[in-house]
Scaffold this motif. Sequence first.
Motif, PDB file in Angstrom:
ATOM      1  N   SER A   1       0.721  -1.332  -0.121  1.00 23.24           N
ATOM      2  CA  SER A   1      -0.013  -0.028   0.131  1.00 23.24           C
ATOM      3  C   SER A   1       0.688   1.215  -0.015  1.00 23.24           C
ATOM      4  O   SER A   1       2.062   1.354   0.423  1.00 23.24           O
TER       5      SER A   1
ATOM      6  N   THR B   1      -8.488  -3.298   0.937  1.00 25.95           N
ATOM      7  CA  THR B   1      -8.473  -4.431   0.675  1.00 25.95           C
ATOM      8  C   THR B   1      -8.722  -5.287   2.029  1.00 25.95           C
ATOM      9  O   THR B   1      -8.478  -6.620   1.744  1.00 25.95           O
TER      10      THR B   1
ATOM     11  N   GLU C   1      -7.165  -6.050   4.249  1.00 27.58           N
ATOM     12  CA  GLU C   1      -5.843  -6.577   4.789  1.00 27.58           C
ATOM     13  C   GLU C   1      -5.305  -5.653   6.149  1.00 27.58           C
ATOM     14  O   GLU C   1      -5.555  -4.652   6.104  1.00 27.58           O
TER      15      GLU C   1
END
Length: 209
Positions: A48, A100, A102
């Motif tokens: 990211s 995402t 995550e």
Amino acid sequence: MDDKKLGENDCTVMMKPFSDVTKFHGHVCPGSAIGYKAAEAGLNELKSHCSQDDEIVAIVENNSCAVDAVQVLTGCTFGKGNLLFKDHGKQVYTFINRTTNEGVRVSLNDSFNVDILAPQLEKLRGAVNSGIATDLEKEDLKKMTGEVSQEILAIPYDKLFHSEHVEIDIPNKASNFKNVKCSKCGEMVSEHRAIKMEGKISCIPCFKG
């Protein structure tokens, strides 16, 4: 240090230079260097980039110099509600990508110790903080601090930190609350932090007396 490119599997994460951290933090120190590497680990593991708004969340478990570096690299701030502080006193950082879903938890390895890199650093810092240091000792501290910080920055993040991908409840985005007036001090307080008792509104400090 110039912009740093990191990444695997053809995913390149652009890292802001450490000089940006220094401008924000005010000086170079091992703490901000550790925070830089923690954020480097988090962003790289999540693949990211720096958060443009609130798509990245950082949960920090200390309020040390390192957190300033985390703010600069991740774009997470208290004002946007995506920098969350847990007062655990631990060199642990959790980074979440809301897009995402995550998350990765980054913790400093117990094998890392600034005193090993620079055994005299703590002694010099103590002398300077107590006001008994000579001009030469002050210069030595500044030089040693810079050298140690650069050493930390040169260490691969996976040698400094243990990174673990985790499943975590994604924090809600920051909400806007209206302000209400404290019936005791007359100051405005965010509605969600106000305490209501016997029909009157009180701020936390007034409630605690």
